[in-house]
Structure formats: C-alpha cells, structure tokens
Motif scaffolding. Structure first.
Motif, PDB file in Angstrom:
ATOM      1  N   PHE A   7       0.809  -1.218   0.000  1.00 22.42           N
ATOM      2  CA  PHE A   7       0.000   0.000   0.000  1.00 22.42           C
ATOM      3  C   PHE A   7       0.845   1.272   0.000  1.00 22.42           C
ATOM      4  O   PHE A   7       0.416   2.319   0.480  1.00 22.42           O
ATOM      5  CB  PHE A   7      -0.961  -0.015   1.190  1.00 22.42           C
ATOM      6  CG  PHE A   7      -1.906  -1.178   1.150  1.00 22.42           C
ATOM      7  CD1 PHE A   7      -2.954  -1.200   0.241  1.00 22.42           C
ATOM      8  CD2 PHE A   7      -1.718  -2.260   1.992  1.00 22.42           C
ATOM      9  CE1 PHE A   7      -3.821  -2.280   0.178  1.00 22.42           C
ATOM     10  CE2 PHE A   7      -2.585  -3.349   1.948  1.00 22.42           C
ATOM     11  CZ  PHE A   7      -3.633  -3.359   1.038  1.00 22.42           C
ATOM     12  N   SER A   8       2.037   1.190  -0.546  1.00 22.36           N
ATOM     13  CA  SER A   8       2.938   2.341  -0.595  1.00 22.36           C
ATOM     14  C   SER A   8       2.297   3.550  -1.278  1.00 22.36           C
ATOM     15  O   SER A   8       2.411   4.677  -0.796  1.00 22.36           O
ATOM     16  CB  SER A   8       4.226   1.950  -1.323  1.00 22.36           C
ATOM     17  OG  SER A   8       5.068   3.063  -1.481  1.00 22.36           O
ATOM     18  N   ALA A   9       1.626   3.328  -2.376  1.00 22.08           N
ATOM     19  CA  ALA A   9       1.003   4.438  -3.112  1.00 22.08           C
ATOM     20  C   ALA A   9      -0.063   5.117  -2.256  1.00 22.08           C
ATOM     21  O   ALA A   9      -0.109   6.353  -2.171  1.00 22.08           O
ATOM     22  CB  ALA A   9       0.388   3.932  -4.420  1.00 22.08           C
ATOM     23  N   GLU A  10      -0.886   4.327  -1.627  1.00 24.52           N
ATOM     24  CA  GLU A  10      -1.958   4.884  -0.806  1.00 24.52           C
ATOM     25  C   GLU A  10      -1.402   5.671   0.381  1.00 24.52           C
ATOM     26  O   GLU A  10      -1.918   6.726   0.743  1.00 24.52           O
ATOM     27  CB  GLU A  10      -2.890   3.770  -0.316  1.00 24.52           C
ATOM     28  CG  GLU A  10      -3.740   3.163  -1.410  1.00 24.52           C
ATOM     29  CD  GLU A  10      -3.053   2.071  -2.233  1.00 24.52           C
ATOM     30  OE1 GLU A  10      -1.848   1.799  -2.022  1.00 24.52           O
ATOM     31  OE2 GLU A  10      -3.725   1.492  -3.101  1.00 24.52           O
ATOM     32  N   VAL A  11      -0.328   5.156   0.979  1.00 20.15           N
ATOM     33  CA  VAL A  11       0.300   5.848   2.105  1.00 20.15           C
ATOM     34  C   VAL A  11       0.860   7.193   1.650  1.00 20.15           C
ATOM     35  O   VAL A  11       0.679   8.208   2.319  1.00 20.15           O
ATOM     36  CB  VAL A  11       1.395   4.976   2.761  1.00 20.15           C
ATOM     37  CG1 VAL A  11       2.203   5.774   3.769  1.00 20.15           C
ATOM     38  CG2 VAL A  11       0.760   3.764   3.427  1.00 20.15           C
ATOM     39  N   HIS A  12       1.534   7.220   0.503  1.00 16.40           N
ATOM     40  CA  HIS A  12       2.043   8.484  -0.032  1.00 16.40           C
ATOM     41  C   HIS A  12       0.903   9.472  -0.276  1.00 16.40           C
ATOM     42  O   HIS A  12       1.010  10.651   0.054  1.00 16.40           O
ATOM     43  CB  HIS A  12       2.791   8.254  -1.356  1.00 16.40           C
ATOM     44  CG  HIS A  12       4.246   8.020  -1.204  1.00 16.40           C
ATOM     45  ND1 HIS A  12       4.787   6.762  -1.253  1.00 16.40           N
ATOM     46  CD2 HIS A  12       5.264   8.877  -1.003  1.00 16.40           C
ATOM     47  CE1 HIS A  12       6.089   6.854  -1.095  1.00 16.40           C
ATOM     48  NE2 HIS A  12       6.408   8.127  -0.936  1.00 16.40           N
ATOM     49  N   LEU A  36       3.939  10.707  -7.660  1.00 14.34           N
ATOM     50  CA  LEU A  36       3.810  10.695  -9.118  1.00 14.34           C
ATOM     51  C   LEU A  36       5.028  10.074  -9.798  1.00 14.34           C
ATOM     52  O   LEU A  36       4.902   9.382 -10.810  1.00 14.34           O
ATOM     53  CB  LEU A  36       3.544  12.101  -9.632  1.00 14.34           C
ATOM     54  CG  LEU A  36       2.176  12.658  -9.218  1.00 14.34           C
ATOM     55  CD1 LEU A  36       2.119  14.157  -9.483  1.00 14.34           C
ATOM     56  CD2 LEU A  36       1.053  11.920  -9.913  1.00 14.34           C
ATOM     57  N   LYS A  37       6.200  10.302  -9.210  1.00 17.27           N
ATOM     58  CA  LYS A  37       7.418   9.728  -9.784  1.00 17.27           C
ATOM     59  C   LYS A  37       7.426   8.202  -9.639  1.00 17.27           C
ATOM     60  O   LYS A  37       7.794   7.484 -10.558  1.00 17.27           O
ATOM     61  CB  LYS A  37       8.645  10.326  -9.091  1.00 17.27           C
ATOM     62  CG  LYS A  37       9.946   9.879  -9.668  1.00 17.27           C
ATOM     63  CD  LYS A  37      11.101  10.618  -9.040  1.00 17.27           C
ATOM     64  CE  LYS A  37      12.395  10.199  -9.701  1.00 17.27           C
ATOM     65  NZ  LYS A  37      13.541  10.917  -9.153  1.00 17.27           N
ATOM     66  N   LYS A  38       6.971   7.734  -8.488  1.00 15.49           N
ATOM     67  CA  LYS A  38       7.033   6.304  -8.203  1.00 15.49           C
ATOM     68  C   LYS A  38       5.784   5.549  -8.649  1.00 15.49           C
ATOM     69  O   LYS A  38       5.851   4.377  -9.007  1.00 15.49           O
ATOM     70  CB  LYS A  38       7.233   6.100  -6.700  1.00 15.49           C
ATOM     71  CG  LYS A  38       7.503   4.680  -6.310  1.00 15.49           C
ATOM     72  CD  LYS A  38       7.911   4.577  -4.860  1.00 15.49           C
ATOM     73  CE  LYS A  38       8.258   3.138  -4.532  1.00 15.49           C
ATOM     74  NZ  LYS A  38       8.738   2.989  -3.170  1.00 15.49           N
ATOM     75  N   HIS A  39       4.631   6.219  -8.617  1.00 12.99           N
ATOM     76  CA  HIS A  39       3.359   5.535  -8.865  1.00 12.99           C
ATOM     77  C   HIS A  39       2.530   6.248  -9.937  1.00 12.99           C
ATOM     78  O   HIS A  39       1.309   6.339  -9.832  1.00 12.99           O
ATOM     79  CB  HIS A  39       2.540   5.470  -7.567  1.00 12.99           C
ATOM     80  CG  HIS A  39       3.260   4.898  -6.403  1.00 12.99           C
ATOM     81  ND1 HIS A  39       3.547   3.552  -6.284  1.00 12.99           N
ATOM     82  CD2 HIS A  39       3.778   5.494  -5.294  1.00 12.99           C
ATOM     83  CE1 HIS A  39       4.194   3.347  -5.143  1.00 12.99           C
ATOM     84  NE2 HIS A  39       4.349   4.504  -4.530  1.00 12.99           N
TER      85      HIS A  39
END
Length: 75
Positions: A7-12, A36-39
């Motif tokens: 859930f890395s994207a959601e946490v960011h 945006l860079k990572k996901h």
C-alpha cells in the motif's frame, strides 16, 4: 513477496493529503511529487496530480505573503 509494501502508493497519497489539509503546502508538493514519480500509473495518480497543483499554487501564494519575498525586486 518482492520486498515492496503493498500500500505504498496509498500511504504516499494520504501523507500528501495530510500535509495539504494542514496547509503545509511545500511538504505536500514534495510528497505528491514523489508519489507521481514512483506511482504515476496508479489509479490515484490523477487525483494526486490535481492535489499537487493545488498545493503548488498555495505554496506560491504563501511564499508571496512573506514580506522579504513580497518586496523582492527581480528586475
């Protein structure tokens, strides 16, 4: 597992939203940018991009309200 937090994207996105809600615009821009860079292809990317723009505009307005910046002559 591949060592990635699922859930890395959601946490960011939530962290950026938290900064935005607290009017910590520069921090929000940084977190949304990292998202945006990572996901960039994540389903939340369009929403995060919109919030990044809102944060950037508010950061610029906040910066413009600092007397030393407001009185700066660039020409």
């Amino acid at each position: 597992a591949n060592g990635r937090f699922e859930f890395s994207a959601e946490v960011h996105a939530m962290l950026g939203q938290s900064h935005l809600a607290r009017e910590r615009y520069a921090e929000a821009v940084a977190v949304f940018g990292a998202f945006l860079k990572k996901h960039g292809k994540h389903e939340l990317a369009a929403d995060v991009l919109a919030k990044a723009v809102i944060s950037a505009v508010n950061a610029a307005e906040s910066l413009a309200n600092i007397p030393a910046v407001r009185d700066l002559k660039l020409s």
